[in-house]
Write a protein that holds these residues in place. Structure first.
Motif, mmCIF file in Angstrom:
data_model
loop_
_atom_site.group_PDB
_atom_site.id
_atom_site.type_symbol
_atom_site.label_atom_id
_atom_site.label_comp_id
_atom_site.label_asym_id
_atom_site.label_seq_id
_atom_site.Cartn_x
_atom_site.Cartn_y
_atom_site.Cartn_z
ATOM 1 N N SER A 245 0.815 -1.220 0.000
ATOM 2 C CA SER A 245 0.000 0.000 0.000
ATOM 3 C C SER A 245 0.844 1.264 0.000
ATOM 4 N N ALA A 246 2.078 1.151 0.463
ATOM 5 C CA ALA A 246 2.965 2.324 0.516
ATOM 6 C C ALA A 246 3.450 2.743 -0.862
ATOM 7 N N HIS A 284 11.139 -1.618 -1.315
ATOM 8 C CA HIS A 284 10.022 -2.321 -0.683
ATOM 9 C C HIS A 284 10.135 -3.835 -0.870
ATOM 10 N N GLY A 285 11.325 -4.277 -1.219
ATOM 11 C CA GLY A 285 11.593 -5.710 -1.285
ATOM 12 C C GLY A 285 11.133 -6.400 -2.553
ATOM 13 N N ILE A 286 10.822 -5.624 -3.598
ATOM 14 C CA ILE A 286 10.375 -6.232 -4.858
ATOM 15 C C ILE A 286 11.555 -6.303 -5.820
ATOM 16 N N GLU A 287 11.960 -7.513 -6.176
ATOM 17 C CA GLU A 287 13.063 -7.720 -7.104
ATOM 18 C C GLU A 287 12.517 -8.242 -8.434
ATOM 19 N N PHE A 288 13.392 -8.249 -9.454
ATOM 20 C CA PHE A 288 12.949 -8.584 -10.811
ATOM 21 C C PHE A 288 13.809 -9.693 -11.398
#
Length: 321
Positions: A245-246, A284-288
């Motif tokens: 949500s951030a 936010h800890g999202i990797e690709f």
């Protein structure tokens, strides 16, 4: 009429006796020596506009000038400056290729020039067919003869109305090579086409016509810059059920299966914005697993413009009612 203009159209309309409005208040300037692509769906008014400029259809109200000459008052002088490759094949099938182009040149008041006509036929791969009757030629070869006829009198302006519709790849390639050469010689070329990738490759400027009205005229590169969109597609190593949500980023969408993130942005955007998006996601800890970018084509832009134009027209109609 601007100094660099070879065609000037002001407030041109055309309504047929049936009441059908083929053209509605057209204002358009074609620059000398440019390749101008006129795009539009079937029935948009492209062929009507070309036919009026070539003297094949009577215009309605408005002003039309070609190289400073009024299209109606100075019909003969204007017609000598124009070559037209029509959509339909309309040639005498009992004549030879050579007789056809030689006669057409004479009809425009040009002196015989066997050297020029030989060069023209060779450029269209027609020289070895010069003594063949047109009835013996393939459809692609007949299309080449139409082009030769249009260029036989060495016009300053060449209209190409859907010239490569239904022709083979070889002819299409030869045509575009010849068109580039004609532009180098100072010929102004106006092209209508359904092969939008050709307009994207060849044109200097693009005009979009829909329902008889000019929607937009723009330098091709500027049009791509203004209306083109880029997409950054990010493949994720594992699916997400939702974005945190951030993260509040306009243009960022998670796919239905959660395996991809797509960020859509304007081609005019600062490339630093992409880096900020990626850093925000990473923080936010999202990797690709993979990143890919793509840019909208002229076809995407054309479809968008026509759709917007239809929507606005429908809205105006609803307000009027």
């Amino acid at each position: 009429m601007p100094d660099d203009a070879i065609i000037s159209i002001r407030q041109l309309s055309k309504v047929y006796p049936s009441g059908f409005a083929a053209l509605d208040d057209i204002n358009l300037t074609i620059k000398r020596g440019e390749i101008f692509a006129l795009l539009g769906p079937n029935g948009a008014g492209k062929t009507t506009l070309i036919s009026i400029l070539c003297g094949l259809v009577n215009p309605g109200p408005g002003e039309l000038k070609v190289d400073g000459l009024d299209v109606i008052k100075n019909y003969r002088e204007v017609r000598k400056k124009i070559g037209l490759v029509p959509q339909e094949i309309s040639i005498s099938m009992f004549e030879t290729v050579w007789a056809t182009v030689n006669l057409t040149r004479g009809l425009y008041g040009k002196k015989p020039d066997d050297v020029y006509l030989e060069k023209l036929l060779r450029s269209l791969s027609l020289w070895d067919k010069k003594d063949n009757k047109l009835m013996t030629l393939s459809g692609g070869m007949k299309r080449r003869v139409l082009i030769a006829k249009a260029l036989s009198h060495q016009p300053q302006i060449l209209f190409l109305d859907e010239p490569t519709a239904g022709v083979d790849v070889e002819l299409r390639r030869d045509m575009w090579q010849m068109i580039r050469a004609l532009k180098q010689d100072g010929v102004t070329i106006i092209l209508t086409t359904h092969y939008i990738e050709e307009a994207e490759d060849m044109a200097d400027r693009v005009g979009v016509i829909n329902k008889g009205r000019i929607v937009l005229v723009e330098e091709k590169a500027e049009l791509m810059k203004k209306l083109g969109k880029r997409e950054l597609v990010m493949e994720l190593p594992s699916p997400l059920t939702a974005l945190p949500s951030a993260i509040q980023i306009d243009g960022l969408v998670l796919s239905n299966n959660g395996n991809k993130l797509t960020y859509t942005y304007d081609t005019r955007s600062d490339y630093g914005e992409i880096g900020r998006v990626i850093r925000t996601l990473y923080d936010h800890g999202i990797e690709f697993r993979d990143l890919q970018t793509s840019q909208s084509s002229l076809e995407d832009i054309f479809v968008s413009l026509v759709s917007d134009n239809d929507t606005n027209a429908d809205a105006s109609k609803g307000e009027a009612q």
